[in-house]
Design a protein around this motif. Structure first.
Motif, PDB file in Angstrom:
ATOM      1  N   SER A  42       0.870  -1.058   0.101  1.00 35.27           N
ATOM      2  CA  SER A  42      -0.003  -0.066   0.001  1.00 35.27           C
ATOM      3  C   SER A  42       0.870   1.210  -0.016  1.00 35.27           C
ATOM      4  O   SER A  42       0.499   2.187  -0.688  1.00 35.27           O
ATOM      5  N   LEU A  43       2.053   1.197   0.720  1.00 35.10           N
ATOM      6  CA  LEU A  43       2.607   2.418   0.787  1.00 35.10           C
ATOM      7  C   LEU A  43       3.570   2.643  -0.350  1.00 35.10           C
ATOM      8  O   LEU A  43       3.810   3.722  -1.042  1.00 35.10           O
ATOM      9  N   PHE A  44       3.852   1.337  -1.192  1.00 37.87           N
ATOM     10  CA  PHE A  44       4.397   1.606  -2.419  1.00 37.87           C
ATOM     11  C   PHE A  44       3.560   2.220  -3.627  1.00 37.87           C
ATOM     12  O   PHE A  44       4.046   3.312  -4.280  1.00 37.87           O
ATOM     13  N   TYR A  45       2.318   1.663  -3.328  1.00 35.80           N
ATOM     14  CA  TYR A  45       1.169   2.295  -4.316  1.00 35.80           C
ATOM     15  C   TYR A  45       1.097   3.797  -4.043  1.00 35.80           C
ATOM     16  O   TYR A  45       1.071   4.670  -4.918  1.00 35.80           O
ATOM     17  N   ILE A  46       0.862   4.272  -2.791  1.00 35.51           N
ATOM     18  CA  ILE A  46       0.706   5.736  -2.347  1.00 35.51           C
ATOM     19  C   ILE A  46       1.880   6.468  -2.804  1.00 35.51           C
ATOM     20  O   ILE A  46       1.656   7.612  -3.297  1.00 35.51           O
ATOM     21  N   PHE A  47       3.142   5.750  -2.630  1.00 38.64           N
ATOM     22  CA  PHE A  47       4.428   6.708  -3.074  1.00 38.64           C
ATOM     23  C   PHE A  47       4.384   7.039  -4.493  1.00 38.64           C
ATOM     24  O   PHE A  47       4.348   8.335  -4.851  1.00 38.64           O
ATOM     25  N   LEU A  48       3.959   5.904  -5.335  1.00 32.25           N
ATOM     26  CA  LEU A  48       3.859   6.280  -6.801  1.00 32.25           C
ATOM     27  C   LEU A  48       2.706   7.232  -7.128  1.00 32.25           C
ATOM     28  O   LEU A  48       2.950   8.070  -7.832  1.00 32.25           O
ATOM     29  N   GLN A  49       1.430   7.308  -6.568  1.00 27.46           N
ATOM     30  CA  GLN A  49       0.555   8.045  -6.571  1.00 27.46           C
ATOM     31  C   GLN A  49       0.716   9.711  -6.304  1.00 27.46           C
ATOM     32  O   GLN A  49       0.438  10.314  -6.899  1.00 27.46           O
ATOM     33  N   LYS A  50       1.599   9.683  -5.174  1.00 30.61           N
ATOM     34  CA  LYS A  50       2.068  10.980  -4.904  1.00 30.61           C
ATOM     35  C   LYS A  50       2.960  11.703  -5.730  1.00 30.61           C
ATOM     36  O   LYS A  50       3.190  12.702  -5.739  1.00 30.61           O
ATOM     37  N   LYS A  51       3.680  10.979  -6.596  1.00 30.55           N
ATOM     38  CA  LYS A  51       4.766  11.235  -7.396  1.00 30.55           C
ATOM     39  C   LYS A  51       4.337  11.767  -8.794  1.00 30.55           C
ATOM     40  O   LYS A  51       5.007  12.448  -9.526  1.00 30.55           O
ATOM     41  N   PHE A  52       3.090  11.480  -9.151  1.00 33.40           N
ATOM     42  CA  PHE A  52       2.628  11.462 -10.541  1.00 33.40           C
ATOM     43  C   PHE A  52       2.726  13.154 -10.891  1.00 33.40           C
ATOM     44  O   PHE A  52       2.845  13.338 -12.203  1.00 33.40           O
ATOM     45  N   ASP A  53       2.403  13.855 -10.035  1.00 30.78           N
ATOM     46  CA  ASP A  53       2.099  15.399 -10.393  1.00 30.78           C
ATOM     47  C   ASP A  53       3.352  15.985 -10.315  1.00 30.78           C
ATOM     48  O   ASP A  53       3.691  17.152 -10.914  1.00 30.78           O
ATOM     49  N   LEU A  54       4.430  15.295  -9.946  1.00 29.46           N
ATOM     50  CA  LEU A  54       5.862  15.989  -9.790  1.00 29.46           C
ATOM     51  C   LEU A  54       6.566  15.812 -10.923  1.00 29.46           C
ATOM     52  O   LEU A  54       7.697  16.596 -11.113  1.00 29.46           O
ATOM     53  N   TYR A  55       6.350  14.676 -11.737  1.00 21.82           N
ATOM     54  CA  TYR A  55       7.375  14.466 -12.956  1.00 21.82           C
ATOM     55  C   TYR A  55       6.685  14.364 -14.140  1.00 21.82           C
ATOM     56  O   TYR A  55       5.766  13.692 -14.187  1.00 21.82           O
ATOM     57  N   LYS A  56       6.795  15.147 -15.058  1.00 20.42           N
ATOM     58  CA  LYS A  56       6.302  15.184 -16.449  1.00 20.42           C
ATOM     59  C   LYS A  56       7.091  13.725 -17.357  1.00 20.42           C
ATOM     60  O   LYS A  56       6.476  13.135 -17.918  1.00 20.42           O
ATOM     61  N   ASN A  57       8.247  13.575 -16.871  1.00 22.34           N
ATOM     62  CA  ASN A  57       8.811  12.457 -17.599  1.00 22.34           C
ATOM     63  C   ASN A  57       8.849  11.288 -16.671  1.00 22.34           C
ATOM     64  O   ASN A  57       9.298  11.182 -15.456  1.00 22.34           O
TER      65      ASN A  57
END
Length: 223
Positions: free
Chosen positions: A37-52
């Protein structure tokens, strides 16, 4: 900035390593609800930070490397009994986990590419991608199906019994979804999303009850 990135990398490797605690012989299943769950949440939180989105491959790879390097250590130990195989030890410690981690890197990268905006859709897409990549990992180049997430239930024969009906990889997909389901509660868009958690819980109980009945029937036939 560099320190933050370093901490994130260590965090992902640690999450992967801790996930191994759910596998035999320990089978601390509860760990998966936190780490995945933490791995999934981590990815979710990073989506808006990186265009690449290529950075997400690295995120997935780091998680996968931590996972496999901590649960395939026994291979290198087995090679120490014959000096002729000592040259293979670095391969089993670093290169084999590094290769298998590529599949988890693909999971995170494809998720970053295909991720929808809604939380619930995102959850199901991530689980589906994860499940499909695990199937590919178990099939490509003659396959390497070791240490699937589903093996966390190896001590729960009542629940594992369902694999005779839906198959190992379908059950593995269910397990991935089950362990990530707590993230729905944390990231929920509305109260209806919580019902998904309940559905997975009820389904797991159903698997247990069906398996218990089948095992009881089997034991009676033996006697």
């Amino acid at each position: 900035m560099k320190r933050k990135i370093f901490i994130e990398f260590i965090f992902l490797i640690l999450l992967g390593a801790l996930t191994s605690l759910s596998l035999p012989p320990l089978n601390y299943i509860i760990v998966n609800f936190f780490t995945l769950s933490l791995f999934y949440i981590f990815l979710q939180k990073k989506f808006d930070l990186y265009k690449n989105k290529k950075i997400f491959f690295l995120y997935g790879w780091l998680f996968g490397f931590g996972y496999f390097v901590s649960n395939l250590y026994w291979i290198s130990i087995s090679l120490t009994f014959d000096e002729n195989f000592n040259f293979l030890i670095p391969f089993t410690i670093i290169f084999l986990p590094g290769y298998l981690a590529i599949f988890y890197g693909l999971v995170a990268y494809l998720f970053a590419i295909l991720k929808p905006k809604k939380n619930l859709s995102s959850f199901f897409i991530f689980s589906l991608i994860f499940g499909i990549i695990e199937f590919i990992r178990g099939s490509i180049l003659s396959g390497f199906p070791w240490n699937l997430i589903a093996y966390s239930f190896s001590n729960q024969l009542e629940i594992l019994n369902i694999t005779s009906i839906i198959g190992t990889y379908s059950f593995n997909l269910f397990c991935i979804s089950l362990f990530i389901s707590p993230s729905i509660f944390i990231l929920r868009d509305n109260k209806k999303d919580i019902s998904v958690c309940l559905i997975f819980l009820i389904t797991t109980v159903s698997f247990y009850l069906i398996g218990s009945q089948n095992l009881e029937k089997f034991n009676k036939e033996l006697t």
